[in-house]
Design an enzyme around this catalytic site. Structure first.
Site, mmCIF file in Angstrom:
data_model
loop_
_atom_site.group_PDB
_atom_site.id
_atom_site.type_symbol
_atom_site.label_atom_id
_atom_site.label_comp_id
_atom_site.label_asym_id
_atom_site.label_seq_id
_atom_site.Cartn_x
_atom_site.Cartn_y
_atom_site.Cartn_z
ATOM 1 C CB SER A 166 -0.958 -0.033 1.201
ATOM 2 O OG SER A 166 -2.001 0.898 1.041
ATOM 3 C CD GLU A 171 -1.412 -3.271 -4.770
ATOM 4 O OE1 GLU A 171 -2.591 -3.636 -4.604
ATOM 5 O OE2 GLU A 171 -0.886 -2.357 -4.098
ATOM 6 C CG HIS A 198 -4.250 -3.131 -1.289
ATOM 7 N ND1 HIS A 198 -3.312 -2.455 -2.044
ATOM 8 C CD2 HIS A 198 -4.445 -2.383 -0.175
ATOM 9 C CE1 HIS A 198 -2.971 -1.333 -1.422
ATOM 10 N NE2 HIS A 198 -3.637 -1.267 -0.291
#
Length: 308
Positions: free
Chosen positions: A110, A209, A276
């Site tokens: 993240s 991602e 994630h």
């Protein structure tokens, strides 16, 4: 050649820091208890419980905690409690030369993406797009722990980065390239463009991602990377999941890949379960990997940690 941090052994010390958004104290304490049950010693940063709205402490405080963990000779693994926002704010306060001289395993995903890539670019240190403290839960899939500890606790190689059984990766553009793998969360990477910490994809395999974004916004960010030359500079592309991403105007994430990424003509592997998603493949940022999209394989070709 990139610097490999010393491997993790049973009974080692894990340093826990809050580098971005705060995590509730109960969640921190529960995850620390699981680490201790696994046999690890745990030390906490001075500001690990800090709560400054959407940040856990000031930029200087969070950077101070991270540098303290690199300075602590007992600490072998550094775990941010979570990502969230704000990690880019600590980058100017880090001593990258000192970090290079005192390498440690550092893992996250993240917003931690910006730190992982900055440590590779400025300290030449291999880092890991993998678990954070919040992932140490009783309901975490065993696959995630196997991926994480398999990568940071052994110098064996080569190692294949594989999805869980029954979740195949998909090759979109054939090719076979070898180089360092960089990248991570798309939003976080786009936010570095135009800064001293802008991701460098030259000669690298780019991993991307995303999560909780509408597909039209994902398109805007991918196009931003494209206009910034990041796809032109890279030698191959690995697309992870876009978890909980809403279709926009009838377009899906797969449509976006087919219409925007495939025409770039770079070897392209898709549907890697990482970051994630529920399942989290461990990706060593800065390590050399072979991307073979003819055989749908992603292989780490060197040790990611050093022997002790």
């Amino acid at each position: 050649m990139a610097i490999k941090p010393p491997l993790l052994l049973p009974g080692d010390t894990v340093g826990v820091v809050s580098l971005g958004s705060p995590l509730p104290a109960a969640d921190i304490n529960n995850a620390v208890a699981i680490l201790r049950t696994m046999g690890f010693e745990v030390v906490l940063g001075n500001y690990v419980y800090a709560d400054n709205g959407f940040l856990s402490g000031t930029d200087e405080q969070r950077a101070f905690d991270l540098m303290n963990m690199f300075a602590d000779s007992k600490v072998r693994l550094i775990l941010p409690v979570r990502g969230g926002v704000g990690i880019a704010g600590i980058l100017p306060y880090l001593d990258y030369r000192f970090i290079a001289s005192n390498p440690k395993i550092l893992s996250g995903y993240s917003d931690v993406t910006v730190l992982l890539n900055a440590l590779y670019q400025f300290s030449n240190l291999i880092t890991f797009s993998s678990l954070m403290l919040l992932n140490f839960r009783t309901d975490t899939p065993p696959y995630n722990f196997d991926q994480f500890f398999g990568l940071i606790s052994s110098t064996a190689y080569p190692k294949t980065i594989q999805n869980p059984q029954g979740i195949p990766m998909v090759s979109k553009v054939p090719g076979n390239v070898t180089g360092p793998i960089v990248g991570g969360n798309l939003t976080s990477l786009v936010d570095t463009l135009g800064t001293p910490y802008e991701i460098d994809t030259r000669g690298c395999i780019l991993f991307l991602e995303e999560t909780h974004e509408q597909i039209n916004r994902v398109y805007r960010m991918i196009n931003h990377l494209k206009l910034a030359g990041k796809f032109a500079d890279c030698i191959g592309i690995v697309m992870g999941e876009c978890t909980n991403c809403e279709a926009s105007y009838g377009k899906t994430y797969d449509d976006l890949i087919n219409e925007v990424i495939v025409p770039l003509g770079k070897p392209l592997l898709t549907r890697l379960s990482a970051a994630h998603g529920i399942y989290k493949a461990a990706v060593p940022i800065g390590a050399t990997v072979n991307l073979d999209t003819v055989n749908t394989a992603l292989t780490i070709t060197e040790p990611t940690v050093s022997a002790r």
